[in-house]
Motif scaffolding. Structure first.
Motif, PDB file in Angstrom:
ATOM      1  N   PRO A 152      35.689  47.385  43.948  1.00 62.24           N
ATOM      2  CA  PRO A 152      34.405  46.793  43.519  1.00 62.24           C
ATOM      3  C   PRO A 152      34.438  45.269  43.442  1.00 62.24           C
ATOM      4  O   PRO A 152      33.510  44.604  43.905  1.00 62.24           O
ATOM      5  N   VAL A 153      35.509  44.716  42.868  1.00 60.60           N
ATOM      6  CA  VAL A 153      35.555  43.255  42.736  1.00 60.60           C
ATOM      7  C   VAL A 153      35.791  42.602  44.097  1.00 60.60           C
ATOM      8  O   VAL A 153      35.274  41.515  44.377  1.00 60.60           O
ATOM      9  N   LEU A 154      36.549  43.258  44.959  1.00 56.84           N
ATOM     10  CA  LEU A 154      36.735  42.732  46.311  1.00 56.84           C
ATOM     11  C   LEU A 154      35.413  42.713  47.073  1.00 56.84           C
ATOM     12  O   LEU A 154      35.120  41.766  47.810  1.00 56.84           O
ATOM     13  N   THR A 155      34.616  43.761  46.873  1.00 53.95           N
ATOM     14  CA  THR A 155      33.299  43.795  47.506  1.00 53.95           C
ATOM     15  C   THR A 155      32.423  42.672  46.965  1.00 53.95           C
ATOM     16  O   THR A 155      31.738  41.971  47.725  1.00 53.95           O
ATOM     17  N   MET A 156      32.437  42.501  45.660  1.00 55.07           N
ATOM     18  CA  MET A 156      31.626  41.462  45.038  1.00 55.07           C
ATOM     19  C   MET A 156      31.978  40.082  45.574  1.00 55.07           C
ATOM     20  O   MET A 156      31.114  39.222  45.762  1.00 55.07           O
ATOM     21  N   ARG A 157      33.247  39.854  45.860  1.00 56.94           N
ATOM     22  CA  ARG A 157      33.709  38.543  46.334  1.00 56.94           C
ATOM     23  C   ARG A 157      33.832  38.480  47.856  1.00 56.94           C
ATOM     24  O   ARG A 157      34.391  37.519  48.401  1.00 56.94           O
ATOM     25  N   HIS A 158      33.347  39.517  48.541  1.00 54.72           N
ATOM     26  CA  HIS A 158      33.371  39.553  50.016  1.00 54.72           C
ATOM     27  C   HIS A 158      34.802  39.405  50.558  1.00 54.72           C
ATOM     28  O   HIS A 158      35.031  38.712  51.549  1.00 54.72           O
ATOM     29  N   ARG A 159      35.713  40.090  49.929  1.00 54.29           N
ATOM     30  CA  ARG A 159      37.122  39.987  50.324  1.00 54.29           C
ATOM     31  C   ARG A 159      37.711  41.329  50.739  1.00 54.29           C
ATOM     32  O   ARG A 159      38.929  41.465  50.869  1.00 54.29           O
TER      33      ARG A 159
END
Length: 373
Positions: A39-46
């Motif tokens: 989820p956090v990787l998605t949020m940061r486009h990573r």
């Protein structure tokens, strides 16, 4: 027939009888790490950078079914995440595709997120000292981490659990039909109808914490089919291939009930699609449906007996199944049709026209009622 022979739990039904693993062995830490942070990787486009940095691991080190199921859950989630996050490629990198295809062959399951991965294998108990229940459950993996997303998957687990008691009743009814015990058959069918009703209630609980707009825009893309001209699994020789995305039709529960009751889906709109959805089920669940369909004499017995109580009991099951499908159509309208832009195609995540398909399944269900002669 014994449920255990088909990897069906007497209490949990098609939901695994043993809790899914929370982590893989140490060599697979990279998978667990990325899954925990999706989820956090998605949020940061990573997400692409994180997924591409994973090593190509040998899935052969996953030696038991629980390890293999968790590995498969994570890798299918990675594959769908990879394709949702880009419009520039239809190739899944080797770090995902090589172990994914290996596990797909080991488990006999399709290498894409589907009902058995994202629902049946995607939960954990919050307190292992307490029973598996909706107030004691969370997902193991989510794409964006919202409450709406988690609840969509978990409420589907709840529907599977609510429907689990139907399965031993179906086998009891089949046995009663074979023995010619009409009284027991009627009692069992009445009980089955009530349990189908409870399943419908559980199915509708998705509304409690999953907003239709959030589902359509933030969850549904991760359940989509592989697009034409197909997806290639790098380093495996597989591809380009087109697979169906996650669909309620991939649940073995409803197809098992249909098979036992003799509800036939023979129309061009339904038969081919429902049969193809069995390819996305765990092999032993698929075998259960096939064996039930081949052996059940419930409908034949009810029709031949032509007894009022038996007809009422059987038709109560048909009414309950029709009500479930009617409510499902309502959910599809609420969560998909009304959220679609005017130019969008009415194609479900399973890859078919959902309005026509669902309407025809209802017609075939209703026409399965038996009238007294």
């Amino acid at each position: 027939m014994k449920l255990a022979d088909y990897d069906i739990d007497a209490v949990r039904g098609f939901v695994p009888g043993r809790d899914p693993l929370l982590a893989l062995p140490a060599p697979y830490d990279a998978w667990d790490h990325v899954a925990a942070h999706l989820p956090v990787l998605t949020m940061r486009h990573r997400t692409h950078a994180a997924l591409a940095a994973m090593p190509v691991l040998d899935a052969g080190g996953l030696v038991d079914i629980e390890q293999q199921r968790r590995g498969f859950l994570l890798l299918t989630a990675f594959a769908n995440t990879w394709l949702v996050g880009t419009c520039a490629t239809t190739t899944i990198p080797a770090c995902i595709s090589v172990p994914l295809i290996a596990l797909s062959r080991t488990l006999g399951r399709m290498p894409i997120t589907h009902h058995a991965t994202i629902v049946l294998d995607n939960w954990r108990r919050l307190d292992t000292a307490k029973p598996l229940a909706m107030d004691n459950i969370d997902t193991l993996v989510s794409f964006r981490g919202s409450i709406d997303e988690k609840w969509f998957f978990l409420s589907t687990v709840g529907a599977e659990l609510a429907g689990a008691p139907v399965l031993p009743r179906l086998l009891d009814a089949m046995d009663a039909a074979e023995q010619g015990d009409h009284g027991r058959l009627a009692d069992t069918l009445h009980a089955t109808a009530r349990l189908i009703g409870a399943t419908t209630t559980a199915f509708l609980s998705v509304r409690e914490s999953c907003d239709p707009y959030i589902f359509y825009t933030h969850v549904r893309p991760y359940l989509a089919s592989w697009p034409q001209p197909g997806v290639t699994y790098e380093g495996t020789g597989v591809g380009p291939v087109v697979y169906n995305g996650g669909s309620a039709a991939q649940s073995a529960l409803l197809q098992s009930i249909d098979a036992a009751l003799g509800i036939t889906h023979a129309h061009d709109l339904t038969r081919g699609f429902l049969m193809s959805m069995r390819d996305y089920m765990p092999p032993r669940h698929r075998a259960f449906i096939e064996d039930v369909s081949r052996r059940s004499a419930i409908r034949t017995t009810v029709r031949g007996a032509n007894e009022a109580n038996l007809l009422d009991a059987y038709n109560a099951c048909i009414v309950a199944m029709d009500e479930l499908r009617r409510k499902h159509m309502g959910l599809v309208a609420e969560y998909i049709s009304r959220q679609m832009p005017p130019s969008a195609s009415a194609i479900g995540t399973g890859g078919t026209s959902f309005d026509d398909f669902l309407r025809q399944t209802r017609i075939e269900t209703v026409t399965s009622r038996i009238s007294k002669t």
